[in-house]
Motif scaffolding. Structure first.
Motif, mmCIF file in Angstrom:
data_model
loop_
_atom_site.group_PDB
_atom_site.id
_atom_site.type_symbol
_atom_site.label_atom_id
_atom_site.label_comp_id
_atom_site.label_asym_id
_atom_site.label_seq_id
_atom_site.Cartn_x
_atom_site.Cartn_y
_atom_site.Cartn_z
ATOM 1 N N ARG A 1 38.899 -23.900 19.687
ATOM 2 C CA ARG A 1 39.179 -25.295 20.049
ATOM 3 C C ARG A 1 38.990 -25.546 21.539
ATOM 4 N N ARG A 2 38.941 -24.502 22.328
ATOM 5 C CA ARG A 2 38.682 -24.643 23.763
ATOM 6 C C ARG A 2 37.187 -24.598 24.079
ATOM 7 N N MET A 3 36.377 -24.326 23.076
ATOM 8 C CA MET A 3 34.929 -24.236 23.254
ATOM 9 C C MET A 3 34.255 -25.499 22.730
ATOM 10 N N SER A 4 33.136 -25.850 23.348
ATOM 11 C CA SER A 4 32.339 -26.958 22.828
ATOM 12 C C SER A 4 31.465 -26.464 21.680
ATOM 13 N N ALA A 5 30.927 -27.388 20.901
ATOM 14 C CA ALA A 5 30.017 -27.014 19.817
ATOM 15 C C ALA A 5 28.798 -26.288 20.373
ATOM 16 N N GLU A 6 28.333 -26.710 21.539
ATOM 17 C CA GLU A 6 27.171 -26.055 22.157
ATOM 18 C C GLU A 6 27.496 -24.626 22.560
ATOM 19 N N GLU A 7 28.706 -24.395 23.039
ATOM 20 C CA GLU A 7 29.105 -23.031 23.408
ATOM 21 C C GLU A 7 29.242 -22.140 22.181
ATOM 22 N N VAL A 8 29.774 -22.687 21.105
ATOM 23 C CA VAL A 8 29.858 -21.930 19.856
ATOM 24 C C VAL A 8 28.464 -21.507 19.412
ATOM 25 N N SER A 9 27.522 -22.426 19.446
ATOM 26 C CA SER A 9 26.149 -22.128 19.036
ATOM 27 C C SER A 9 25.517 -21.092 19.952
ATOM 28 N N ALA A 10 25.761 -21.188 21.242
ATOM 29 C CA ALA A 10 25.182 -20.239 22.193
ATOM 30 C C ALA A 10 25.724 -18.835 21.955
ATOM 31 N N ALA A 11 27.033 -18.713 21.800
ATOM 32 C CA ALA A 11 27.626 -17.396 21.563
ATOM 33 C C ALA A 11 27.130 -16.798 20.259
ATOM 34 N N ALA A 12 27.058 -17.617 19.215
ATOM 35 C CA ALA A 12 26.580 -17.125 17.920
ATOM 36 C C ALA A 12 25.121 -16.702 17.996
ATOM 37 N N SER A 13 24.312 -17.454 18.719
ATOM 38 C CA SER A 13 22.884 -17.131 18.838
ATOM 39 C C SER A 13 22.690 -15.797 19.546
ATOM 40 N N TRP A 14 23.464 -15.570 20.597
ATOM 41 C CA TRP A 14 23.331 -14.298 21.318
ATOM 42 C C TRP A 14 23.809 -13.131 20.461
ATOM 43 N N LEU A 15 24.952 -13.293 19.801
ATOM 44 C CA LEU A 15 25.497 -12.217 18.976
ATOM 45 C C LEU A 15 24.540 -11.840 17.848
ATOM 46 N N ALA A 16 23.971 -12.839 17.183
ATOM 47 C CA ALA A 16 23.092 -12.574 16.040
ATOM 48 C C ALA A 16 21.815 -11.860 16.446
ATOM 49 N N ALA A 17 21.430 -11.962 17.711
ATOM 50 C CA ALA A 17 20.175 -11.371 18.178
ATOM 51 C C ALA A 17 20.352 -9.949 18.702
ATOM 52 N N GLN A 18 21.591 -9.432 18.725
ATOM 53 C CA GLN A 18 21.830 -8.120 19.335
ATOM 54 C C GLN A 18 21.678 -6.982 18.326
ATOM 55 N N PRO A 19 21.030 -5.886 18.731
ATOM 56 C CA PRO A 19 20.973 -4.707 17.863
ATOM 57 C C PRO A 19 22.332 -4.017 17.814
ATOM 58 N N LEU A 20 22.542 -3.280 16.756
ATOM 59 C CA LEU A 20 23.795 -2.538 16.635
ATOM 60 C C LEU A 20 23.659 -1.167 17.267
ATOM 61 N N PRO A 21 24.753 -0.624 17.814
ATOM 62 C CA PRO A 21 24.711 0.739 18.358
ATOM 63 C C PRO A 21 24.602 1.761 17.228
ATOM 64 N N ALA A 22 24.375 3.006 17.585
ATOM 65 C CA ALA A 22 24.261 4.063 16.579
ATOM 66 C C ALA A 22 25.551 4.190 15.768
ATOM 67 N N ASN A 23 26.684 4.062 16.435
ATOM 68 C CA ASN A 23 27.982 4.105 15.750
ATOM 69 C C ASN A 23 28.441 2.673 15.510
ATOM 70 N N THR A 24 28.382 2.234 14.263
ATOM 71 C CA THR A 24 28.718 0.847 13.958
ATOM 72 C C THR A 24 30.176 0.663 13.558
ATOM 73 N N ARG A 25 30.945 1.739 13.538
ATOM 74 C CA ARG A 25 32.350 1.646 13.149
ATOM 75 C C ARG A 25 33.196 1.038 14.259
ATOM 76 N N ALA A 26 34.304 0.408 13.862
ATOM 77 C CA ALA A 26 35.230 -0.148 14.842
ATOM 78 C C ALA A 26 35.797 0.953 15.718
ATOM 79 N N ALA A 27 35.992 0.645 16.986
ATOM 80 C CA ALA A 27 36.596 1.598 17.907
ATOM 81 C C ALA A 27 38.076 1.771 17.574
#
Length: 212
Positions: A165-191
């Protein structure tokens, strides 16, 4: 045919993909390998109406908490390869804004970095905080948008609701776009969880430690 959890969970794979691994496109998320308490919490939220999805509610309506824990444990125990990330469909400037929010947040507006809760590798933390990589952009936007509008709720205090609720719709889209484009590390398990406090109180994280 053997009566196994994998056989019983065939209904889940109709939407979430074979063995719950999903794909890099579409609206249905991967559930294979997610932290066990996170999966259990979401099953409870769907069953009890804090998350809105008619299909999920029908599937879970008559299931006990013990069986929901069994379902969560089944999918959390799967360790399967991830698909390649989605190529970004936004400008470099939008990606840079998304990366800044994910890595640094915006302290002036009380928006913590995504990494502060979801781990420096963004693969999740402990048993209750999920990873943010390997998820479709549309799914990420849809879920953050649902939190912003109150269609998705979690146990109180609902930290994701407050943050989005503190983020704008544009910021939500920007964060999601960056996250979706990132490769996963070799260890994909939660730390592993640590004793370090989260930047905000979070009800679902406080439930961590329940045993499926």
């Amino acid at each position: 045919m053997p009566d196994t959890m994998a056989q019983r969970m065939q209904a889940c794979t109709l939407c979430h993909g074979a063995q719950g691994r999903a794909t890099s496109s579409g609206y249905f998320p991967r559930i294979a390998g997610k932290p066990v308490d996170y999966l259990y919490n979401q099953l409870l939220h769907f069953r009890d109406g804090r998350r809105q999805n008619e299909g999920m509610a029908r599937l879970l309506d008559n299931l006990s908490e013990a069986y929901l824990r069994d379902i969560a444990a089944h999918f959390a125990g799967l360790d399967l390869p991830y698909p390649p990330p989605q190529p970004p469909a936004v400008s470099p400037e939008v990606l840079a804004r998304g990366e800044a929010l994910v890595r640094q947040g915006d302290a002036e507006r009380g928006i913590p970095a995504c990494m502060a809760c979801h781990g420096s590798a963004l693969t999740g933390l402990g048993r209750a905080i999920p990873g943010l990589l390997g998820l479709p952009r549309d799914y990420l936007i849809g879920q953050m948008g649902a939190w912003r509008t109150g269609l998705r709720r979690a146990s109180q205090p609902d930290c994701m609701g407050e943050i989005t609720r503190r983020m704008s719709a544009e910021e939500v889209s920007a964060a999601a776009s960056w996250l979706a484009a990132q490769p996963l590390p070799a260890n994909t398990r939660a730390a592993p969880a640590t004793d370090q406090a989260l930047p905000m109180a979070c009800g679902s994280h406080a439930q961590q430690g329940s045993r499926p």
